[in-house]
Design an enzyme around this catalytic site. Structure first.
Site, short mmCIF file in Angstrom:
data_model
loop_
_atom_site.label_atom_id
_atom_site.label_comp_id
_atom_site.label_asym_id
_atom_site.label_seq_id
_atom_site.Cartn_x
_atom_site.Cartn_y
_atom_site.Cartn_z
N THR A 197 50.99 38.64 39.03
CA THR A 197 51.86 37.77 38.22
C THR A 197 51.31 37.64 36.80
O THR A 197 52.07 37.27 35.90
CB THR A 197 51.93 36.36 38.85
OG1 THR A 197 50.61 35.98 39.21
CG2 THR A 197 52.81 36.34 40.07
N ASP A 251 41.42 37.85 35.65
CA ASP A 251 40.03 38.05 36.06
C ASP A 251 39.05 37.57 34.99
O ASP A 251 38.08 36.86 35.28
CB ASP A 251 39.77 39.54 36.34
CG ASP A 251 40.73 40.10 37.38
OD1 ASP A 251 41.44 39.30 38.01
OD2 ASP A 251 40.76 41.32 37.55
C1 GLA Z 1 43.57 43.06 38.99
C2 GLA Z 1 43.82 42.81 37.49
C3 GLA Z 1 44.37 41.41 37.25
C4 GLA Z 1 45.56 41.11 38.17
C5 GLA Z 1 45.23 41.47 39.61
C6 GLA Z 1 46.41 41.33 40.51
O1 GLA Z 1 42.53 42.24 39.43
O2 GLA Z 1 42.65 42.98 36.75
O3 GLA Z 1 44.73 41.26 35.90
O4 GLA Z 1 46.72 41.75 37.73
O5 GLA Z 1 44.74 42.79 39.73
O6 GLA Z 1 46.81 40.01 40.61
#
Ligand code: GLA
Length: 388
Positions: free
Chosen positions: A36, A173
């Site tokens: 999202t 993240d």
């Molecule tokens: C990875 C990406 C995040 C996010 C997740 C899925 O961790 O780095 O930015 O999009 O996938 O939620």
């Protein structure tokens, strides 16, 4: 978290015997809200007690970086002014974040760095974001008088992924790694970037990750394809509604999605369908958490798993198997966590069912795949910081 003395002893040994400053940044979990972030929606992450620790020191050169990856026992030296940068993928995070911090006005010069981690690689717990935010924190302190804001460090980490590592990720993240706070999850609105801390103490429940140990590699991967599908749907909806402002799927309704179904095709439709559902699920989980209704939280987690597996198609056989075992054991909620294509499930399990669930998952998984899943009990920890 790791031991400072461990990192320090390697830093001393591999460089000139001097010590520097030590920084740490965590990996993250995400309770709900997957894929999202780059769609302008909501996420619900928290930092964990595992991450990356780095010792760093300016070395007096104009642009020579001497880097040592302790866990890999690999040494790479490179120049910041070399437009190609280093080849080793771990070193590209150092090069990339240094370049991005320079863009933010930090006069980064040559430095020595040694780092180690205890966040499992490729498990969907964002070891790469932990590296970016750890190095950003160090460079900001050593060269930038800590003038770069936390949000700018988040964005510098994300830009490192985009510009140097080939992953068009969102901001979840790096955000979780920088802003994490012990005992708290965070609800982030990825469109406005407003967020709030949510103390998370589910009485009588535990959060546990089961790592399938199937490697997940996002670079140049289906991850970017998913993002392209979402952007394609937005483009079609925007074209039909010139009066509106459509930047991401966050701005789109279920009706508008249905209007473009035939034009965008079934695959892109399914991807966007998952994202719209996931946006609603995060909000439902927030309400349920406030009400202490963990059954609803868990039910939404299962719905997310289903969507990630069948609509977004980022699961794999091993993760679906772990999800089934959770269901069979009466686990309250279970789903794939992170980008997918391997990695972990996150499980919300009643404390009295915990032991039986873990034993059953280990036994059945090993019988089918020849090895046990790894088990990580979730401890929600603090974000990026200087240790000494
Ligand atoms: C990875 C990406 C995040 C996010 C997740 C899925 O961790 O780095 O930015 O999009 O996938 O939620």
């Amino acid at each position: 978290m790791m031991d400072i003395e461990f990192v320090r002893s390697r830093f001393i040994k591999h460089f000139d015997g001097k010590t520097g400053n030590v920084y740490a940044s965590p990996g993250r979990i995400n309770l709900i809200g997957e894929h999202t972030d780059y769609n302008g929606g909501f996420v619900f992450p928290g930092a964990v007690d595992k991450g990356i620790m780095a010792e760093m020191r300016a070395n007096g050169t104009e642009d020579t970086v001497m880097a040592y990856a302790i866990d890999l026992k690999d040494r790479v030296d490179f120049h910041l002014n070399d437009p190609a940068g280093p080849r080793a993928s771990w070193a590209r995070y150092i090069y990339g974040i240094a370049k991005e911090m320079q863009k933010l006005g930090v006069p980064v010069k040559g430095f020595n760095i040694a780092f180690a981690g205890d966040v499992p690689l490729g498990a969907g717990m964002s070891s790469s974001a932990a590296m970016e935010s750890c190095f950003a924190c160090g460079l900001n302190d050593i060269f930038g008088e800590n003038k770069v804001s936390q949000w700018d460090m988040v964005l510098a980490g994300q830009a490192t992924e985009h510009n140097y590592c080939g992953v068009n990720c969102g901001i979840m993240d790096q955000f979780a790694s920088v802003f994490g706070k012990a005992g708290c999850l965070m609800r982030l609105d990825c469109r406005s970037r407003e967020f709030e801390y949510f103390p998370f103490k589910p009485d009588g429940y535990r959060l546990v990750l089961l790592d399938s140990v199937v490697k997940h590699e996002l670079a140049g991967s289906p991850y970017n394809d998913r993002r392209n599908s979402c952007e394609n749907v937005v483009k079609h909806i925007a074209a039909k509604h010139p009066e509106g402002k459509f930047e991401t799927l966050r701005d789109c309704t279920w009706e508008q999605l249905d209007e473009v179904r035939a034009e965008v095709g079934e695959e892109d439709y399914k991807r966007a369908h998952f994202v719209l559902g996931e946006k609603d699920r995060v909000l439902a989980v927030c309400d349920a958490l406030i009400a202490g209704d963990y059954e609803t939280v868990g039910q939404k987690m299962y719905e997310t798993h289903y969507g990630l597996s069948k609509e977004y198609e980022v699961s794999c056989e091993e993760l679906d198997f772990l999800n089934d075992i959770a269901k069979e054991n009466g686990v309250t909620g279970s789903r794939i966590m992170g980008g997918g294509f391997g990695g972990c499930t996150i499980n919300l399990v009643r404390a009295d069912l915990y032991d039986k669930f873990i034993a059953d998952a280990k036994q059945k998984f090993a019988a089918k795949y020849g090895h046990e899943p790894k088990v990580y009990d979730v401890v929600i920890g603090d974000g990026s910081r200087k240790l000494c």
